[in-house]
Structure formats: structure tokens, C-alpha cells
Scaffold this motif. Sequence first.
Motif, short mmCIF file in Angstrom:
data_model
loop_
_atom_site.label_atom_id
_atom_site.label_comp_id
_atom_site.label_asym_id
_atom_site.label_seq_id
_atom_site.Cartn_x
_atom_site.Cartn_y
_atom_site.Cartn_z
N TRP A 1 34.93 36.97 30.97
CA TRP A 1 36.38 37.05 30.88
C TRP A 1 37.02 36.26 32.02
CZ3 TRP A 1 37.96 39.17 26.48
CH2 TRP A 1 37.17 40.15 25.87
N LEU A 2 38.01 35.45 31.70
CA LEU A 2 38.77 34.75 32.73
C LEU A 2 40.12 35.44 32.89
CD1 LEU A 2 36.60 32.59 31.97
CD2 LEU A 2 38.29 30.86 32.56
N VAL A 3 40.21 36.30 33.90
CA VAL A 3 41.44 37.02 34.20
C VAL A 3 41.86 36.61 35.60
CG1 VAL A 3 42.50 39.29 34.52
CG2 VAL A 3 40.78 38.96 32.73
N PRO A 4 42.95 35.85 35.74
CA PRO A 4 43.30 35.29 37.05
C PRO A 4 43.81 36.35 38.02
CG PRO A 4 45.03 34.81 35.50
CD PRO A 4 43.93 35.45 34.71
N ALA A 5 43.45 36.19 39.27
CA ALA A 5 44.02 36.98 40.36
C ALA A 5 44.70 36.00 41.31
CB ALA A 5 42.93 37.76 41.09
N TYR A 6 45.90 36.32 41.75
CA TYR A 6 46.63 35.39 42.59
C TYR A 6 47.67 36.15 43.41
CZ TYR A 6 49.68 35.87 38.51
OH TYR A 6 50.42 36.38 37.48
N THR A 7 48.14 35.48 44.44
CA THR A 7 49.15 36.05 45.33
C THR A 7 50.51 35.49 44.97
OG1 THR A 7 47.52 36.25 47.10
CG2 THR A 7 49.83 36.30 47.74
N PHE A 8 51.54 36.32 45.00
CA PHE A 8 52.90 35.88 44.69
C PHE A 8 53.42 34.97 45.81
CE2 PHE A 8 54.97 38.78 41.32
CZ PHE A 8 53.90 38.60 40.48
N PRO A 9 54.47 34.19 45.52
CA PRO A 9 54.97 33.21 46.50
C PRO A 9 55.91 33.83 47.53
CG PRO A 9 56.16 32.97 44.44
CD PRO A 9 55.12 34.04 44.21
N LYS A 10 56.66 32.99 48.19
CA LYS A 10 57.48 33.31 49.35
C LYS A 10 58.24 34.62 49.23
CE LYS A 10 60.92 31.26 52.45
NZ LYS A 10 61.78 30.09 52.70
N ASN A 11 58.18 35.39 50.29
CA ASN A 11 58.79 36.72 50.46
C ASN A 11 58.00 37.83 49.79
OD1 ASN A 11 60.75 35.29 51.77
ND2 ASN A 11 62.48 36.22 50.70
N HIS B 1 34.62 37.26 50.36
CA HIS B 1 34.67 35.93 49.75
C HIS B 1 35.21 35.95 48.33
CE1 HIS B 1 30.69 37.55 48.57
NE2 HIS B 1 30.94 36.94 47.43
N SER B 2 35.63 37.12 47.83
CA SER B 2 36.09 37.19 46.44
C SER B 2 37.35 36.37 46.23
CB SER B 2 36.35 38.64 46.04
OG SER B 2 37.39 39.20 46.81
N ARG B 3 38.19 36.29 47.26
CA ARG B 3 39.42 35.53 47.14
C ARG B 3 39.14 34.07 46.84
NH1 ARG B 3 44.79 36.83 49.35
NH2 ARG B 3 43.83 38.80 49.92
N GLU B 4 38.03 33.54 47.39
CA GLU B 4 37.70 32.15 47.16
C GLU B 4 37.09 31.93 45.79
OE1 GLU B 4 35.06 31.20 50.29
OE2 GLU B 4 36.44 31.83 51.88
N ARG B 5 36.41 32.97 45.25
CA ARG B 5 35.67 32.78 44.01
C ARG B 5 36.41 33.29 42.78
NH1 ARG B 5 29.65 34.84 44.97
NH2 ARG B 5 29.45 33.93 42.90
N ALA B 6 37.58 33.89 42.98
CA ALA B 6 38.32 34.42 41.85
C ALA B 6 38.85 33.29 40.99
CB ALA B 6 39.48 35.28 42.35
N THR B 7 39.15 33.61 39.74
CA THR B 7 39.74 32.62 38.85
C THR B 7 41.07 32.17 39.39
OG1 THR B 7 38.70 33.73 36.98
CG2 THR B 7 40.47 32.22 36.48
N ALA B 8 41.28 30.87 39.38
CA ALA B 8 42.52 30.33 39.90
C ALA B 8 43.70 30.69 39.00
CB ALA B 8 42.42 28.81 40.01
N PHE B 9 44.91 30.63 39.57
CA PHE B 9 46.11 30.91 38.80
C PHE B 9 46.38 29.74 37.86
CE2 PHE B 9 50.06 32.42 37.56
CZ PHE B 9 51.04 31.49 37.77
N HIS B 10 46.59 30.06 36.58
CA HIS B 10 46.89 29.04 35.59
C HIS B 10 48.29 29.26 35.05
CE1 HIS B 10 42.70 27.56 35.14
NE2 HIS B 10 42.41 28.78 35.51
N HIS B 11 48.99 28.18 34.79
CA HIS B 11 50.30 28.30 34.15
C HIS B 11 50.09 28.37 32.66
CE1 HIS B 11 52.85 27.91 37.66
NE2 HIS B 11 52.01 27.04 38.11
#
Length: 470
Positions: free
Chosen positions: A407-417, A460-470
Motif C-alpha cells: 500500500w502506498l499511503v503518504p505521510a507528510y508534514t503540513f506547511p508554514k505555521n 529513519h522512518s521519516r526518510e523512508r516514508a512515501t513521499a507526498f503526492h499531489h
Amino acid sequence: MLHHPPEDARERDKPLAVNPFFGEADPLDGMREAPPRHRLPREPMAPHPAYQLVHDELMLDGNARLNLATFVTTWMEPQAGVLMSECLDKNMIDKDEYPRTAELERRCVAMLADLWHAPDARDAMGCSTTGSSEACMLAGMALKRRWTRKNKDRYPGGARPNLVMGINVQVCWEKFCDFWEVEARQVPMEGERYHLSPEAAVELCDENTIGVVGILGSTFDGSYEPIADLCAALDAFQERTGLDIPVHVDGASGGMIAPFLDPDVVWDFRLPRVASINTSGHKYGLVYPGVGWALWRDKAALPEELVFRVNYLGGELPTFALNFSRPGAQVVAQYYTFLRLGFEGYRAVQQSSRDVARGLAERIEAMGDFRMLTRGDELPVLAFTTTPDVTAYDVFDVSRRLRERGWLVPAYTFPKNREDLSVLRIVCRNGFSSDLADLLLGDLEDLLPALRAQPHPVTHSRERATAFHH
């Protein structure tokens, strides 16, 4: 994405691995030597081994149907595939040679203009594009040209145009501003508001603002921005200042959801301030990748000097695009899908996706480890994070472990603020059925005991997680 040549000379010179079974019966048609990876082979190759080499390498790609990061369509009917294969050799730009393909494009534009309540669908200007990114570029160009027409005395004599948008916009808008020398003024996220605020947007507007971009379906969490409220705020701004600032609606996803599922949400050409709209035919338009649409409410919204005229069956056909040669296959597939489904068919397909998203949100929340940000009530998308009492793992651990199961389920951090907020996002689209959702939930439930038993999140999970896709 830019791809650079490999740095390692050994990798560059290493040939492809060849299975002896790939050879043909006639040794002259077989492979006398293994083909190189990064140089043209010296000799031709028979069709079968060439196909098998490419086919085998592509097996290492992920399964598109299990890619819950992408908004892009991953399934179409076989009949659509046949039509597309029949049109792969047709160059969309050659209107004279392929007049029927051009006619189908015009019909699609008229259908979208009617769907989005253009004042006169016959008068609305529009075109197909390679996707929403190109459509956004075209819309931005039109906004800038309209602004420069009104400000000939100040531009380019020092006045720099700006475009107002939420920080949650797709990256194509940042590219537009960079490529066309427009200042990007972005409204940051605040608290539980994860997209543009009409009041904050108006505060960034001035005499150099070429337009405001409203997003109908943020890629960060699937929420609609309040387009009607934005237009009302700009109406009040015009009353105070005399500045008439148009709105472009980026409906890359929501433009093909809201008309069918949310008819009472006013966001389109019913609002006089909305000058243009784009959508992705290859997202919730239900067509394979390679088609988008840009529409303007009328001829006045699209400066005439940006439109090129092509001779077409004794007449003229207006064209407006960044790309030149491209296949007509995706446009034909879009027309097929419009014919095939009609309004009620689209409504049923989009409702099914929303139902799957809502069901997933309810069952994920019931696990107790996750807090929902969105539940698929607008776009069929759900975004969620871990609850405050979960300390053994984070969303990046979840993404990594799900990927191990396909499964490709992206994890990502929200932007500014809101950089403090990290989330998982699941995009539900046609082909992601309730049965597949059950399998995803089963895998997630199976993974939770091991994740809860971790002493802390894996660094190291942050580096290996699925990237954020639009």
C-alpha cells in the motif's frame, strides 16, 4: 522530475541481464550480446525480447491500484483503452487533419461549461491540456495579461504583479509565479484552518494583484476552500477600494466532484467574480493520465492576443496551449467517458468513492489510535494523524509499514505555521472498492500491535516514508 546520468561508471557500463529464453528461433533475430543500460545498443533487437526486457523491469513498479497517494485515474473500461489505442497516432494540434478529434474536444468544453454554469456555454472559451498543471499555467497567463492591460502606465515600469493563494496550493502555482515573474502571496495555515481564509486573502490584495486562486479540494486534506465567501470578500474589497480582482478556481479534483455530489455548493461561474476554472480529466474526470481542462466564463475573460487561430475546414479554430504535439487519445477517452456515464453515472461513481472514504474514516477512528482531520465529506479523501497519547510510533512508521504490504499511503508534514502537524492521507477514487478498503483496514489492524510495542518512533522512518503526492 529531472533525471541525471548515473555517477558510477561501473553502473553505466553494466549490461542488462538477459534470460536465454528471450532469444528467437532464428539466431539472427535473437540477441548476440546483452544490451547496454545507458547507451544505444549497436544492433537492432527482435520485438519479443525487447518487450520482455522492458516488461520485466517494470514489474518492480508499485501496483497503481494500491497507490492511495495519487489522485490520478488507475482504471478504465477496456472499450476506453481500445479507443485510446486507436488514437495514439493522432496529433491533437493538427485540427485540419483530425477534425473529428477537434470536434470532440469542443464538445467536452461545452459539456464542462454547462456543468459549471457558464452564462452561455456556447460562448465559454476553453481547451484541453495535458493536465491541470498546464491548465493552471494558462489561467495564470490570462490573469496576468488582463492585469497588464489595465496597468500599462505602471507595468513594466516598476510595478510587480502578485497572485494571492493559500499555502496549500499545488506546486504548479509556485512554478507559474516563478516562470512568469509574479510574486506569490500565500496565506499560511492557522490552527485548525488548513486552507485559505477569505479575510486573510483580501489582506494580501492590492493594486498589483492579478487574481486570487481558490482551491476546490485541497491536496493536503481534501477540503473545499470557501469560494463563495472569497468572492463576497472581494466584492466588499472592490466597494472599498475600487479594485476589481478576479478569482480562478483550481478544481483539479473538486471540479468533477462538487457538481455531482454537492450541487448546493456555489463555487463556479454562478459567481460573477469567477473568471476561469480548471480541472483534471485524469483525476475525478475518470480518464487515464494526460488530460486536463481550462475554461473561461466568456471571451472577455481570455485576452484575444493569447489565442492563436488555426485554419480548420475553411474556417478558424482558436487554440491556446503551452504544448504543441500531443496525442488525441486522452481527449477521445474523456468524451467516451462523458457519453458512457452521463450526469447520473458520474454521480453514482463519485458517490461510491465518497461512501468508501467515509466508511474508512469511521473505522480508522474507531481503532482509537488516530484523529481524523477530514472524513471524505468533500473530496473522497481522508487525512488523519495519531492521537496525542500515541508515543510509540508516528505517521511515518505507519506509512513505511503499509508500504511493506504493497500500500502506498503518504505521510507528510503540513506547511508554514503547522509544521508541527504530520498526517497520513488516503485518496479514494474509482477502482478503490469497499473490498480493497477492507483489505487495507485489515493490514492496518495487523500492524498496530507491533507499532504499539515499539519503544519510540523509528528515527529513519521519516526518510523512508512515501513521499507526498499531489
